[in-house]
Design a protein around this motif. Structure first.
Motif, mmCIF file in Angstrom:
data_model
loop_
_atom_site.group_PDB
_atom_site.id
_atom_site.type_symbol
_atom_site.label_atom_id
_atom_site.label_comp_id
_atom_site.label_asym_id
_atom_site.label_seq_id
_atom_site.Cartn_x
_atom_site.Cartn_y
_atom_site.Cartn_z
ATOM 1 N N ALA A 72 0.802 -1.277 0.013
ATOM 2 C CA ALA A 72 -0.012 -0.008 0.061
ATOM 3 C C ALA A 72 0.960 1.233 -0.196
ATOM 4 C CB ALA A 72 -0.853 -0.032 1.139
ATOM 5 N N GLU A 73 0.543 2.128 -0.856
ATOM 6 C CA GLU A 73 1.286 3.500 -0.882
ATOM 7 C C GLU A 73 0.518 4.696 -0.614
ATOM 8 O OE1 GLU A 73 4.072 5.876 -4.152
ATOM 9 O OE2 GLU A 73 3.844 3.774 -4.360
ATOM 10 N N MET A 74 0.965 5.535 0.357
ATOM 11 C CA MET A 74 0.159 6.691 0.783
ATOM 12 C C MET A 74 1.093 7.931 0.458
ATOM 13 S SD MET A 74 0.033 4.998 4.668
ATOM 14 C CE MET A 74 1.550 4.000 4.193
ATOM 15 N N THR A 75 0.041 8.799 -0.353
ATOM 16 C CA THR A 75 0.905 9.978 -0.691
ATOM 17 C C THR A 75 -0.019 11.311 -0.139
ATOM 18 O OG1 THR A 75 -0.450 9.847 -2.582
ATOM 19 C CG2 THR A 75 1.767 9.057 -2.803
ATOM 20 N N ALA A 76 0.060 11.570 0.996
ATOM 21 C CA ALA A 76 -0.385 12.569 1.987
ATOM 22 C C ALA A 76 0.706 13.296 2.467
ATOM 23 C CB ALA A 76 -1.510 11.868 2.891
ATOM 24 N N LEU A 77 0.380 14.593 2.900
ATOM 25 C CA LEU A 77 1.301 15.199 3.549
ATOM 26 C C LEU A 77 1.255 15.321 5.116
ATOM 27 C CD1 LEU A 77 3.806 17.033 3.390
ATOM 28 C CD2 LEU A 77 2.365 18.906 2.928
ATOM 29 N N LEU A 78 2.052 14.830 5.902
ATOM 30 C CA LEU A 78 1.688 14.834 7.289
ATOM 31 C C LEU A 78 2.800 15.845 7.924
ATOM 32 C CD1 LEU A 78 1.294 10.877 8.064
ATOM 33 C CD2 LEU A 78 -0.582 12.843 8.007
ATOM 34 N N MET A 79 2.584 16.777 8.827
ATOM 35 C CA MET A 79 3.376 17.461 9.320
ATOM 36 C C MET A 79 3.596 17.089 10.823
ATOM 37 S SD MET A 79 3.705 21.728 9.233
ATOM 38 C CE MET A 79 2.251 22.123 10.218
ATOM 39 N N LEU A 80 4.635 16.964 11.295
ATOM 40 C CA LEU A 80 5.019 16.770 12.628
ATOM 41 C C LEU A 80 5.909 17.787 13.087
ATOM 42 C CD1 LEU A 80 4.736 13.908 10.798
ATOM 43 C CD2 LEU A 80 5.198 13.120 13.147
ATOM 44 N N ASN A 81 5.858 18.409 14.550
ATOM 45 C CA ASN A 81 6.592 19.501 14.915
ATOM 46 C C ASN A 81 7.228 18.949 16.019
ATOM 47 O OD1 ASN A 81 5.884 21.707 13.144
ATOM 48 N ND2 ASN A 81 3.769 21.503 14.097
ATOM 49 N N CYS A 82 8.345 19.225 16.727
ATOM 50 C CA CYS A 82 9.133 19.306 17.565
ATOM 51 C C CYS A 82 8.908 18.011 18.499
ATOM 52 C CB CYS A 82 8.679 20.215 18.631
ATOM 53 S SG CYS A 82 9.081 21.835 18.004
#
Length: 106
Positions: A72-82
């Protein structure tokens, strides 16, 4: 310095939720692509993901089934901070290899 996309994490996940990626403590991690491969030639299996902890309120991907030897391939933008985290769990031990690609900004 130019920002360079790279492999952020690659690991085999098990039947217990574990941290598979931690963003830089003083920066941001951007996950652009995720690949999950079922390495079992016999058994379909599922996996799931959480952000910031493994509780139901943190789930970002519920049980996603993958056929034996499938992906399975996921192409979403996940933003993780600090030092934010991504957690993962598989139905079976050593059945799913999970890879994240993206960018770290520090």
């Amino acid at each position: 310095m130019a920002d360079v996309f790279k492999r952020l994490a690659q690991t085999v996940i098990g039947a217990t939720p574990v941290i598979v990626y931690t963003a830089p403590a003083s920066g941001t991690g951007l996950i652009r692509r995720g690949i999950a491969v079922n390495t079992s030639p016999c058994d379909p299996t599922w996996f799931r993901l959480w952000q910031g902890g493994s509780g139901d309120a943190n789930m970002i991907l519920p049980q996603l089934p993958i056929p034996s030897c499938g992906r399975a391939e996921m192409t979403a933008l996940l933003m993780l901070n600090c030092a934010d985290t991504i957690w993962a769990q598989s139905q079976f031990v050593n059945a799913i290899t999970l890879t994240f690609e993206g960018l770290e900004i520090t």
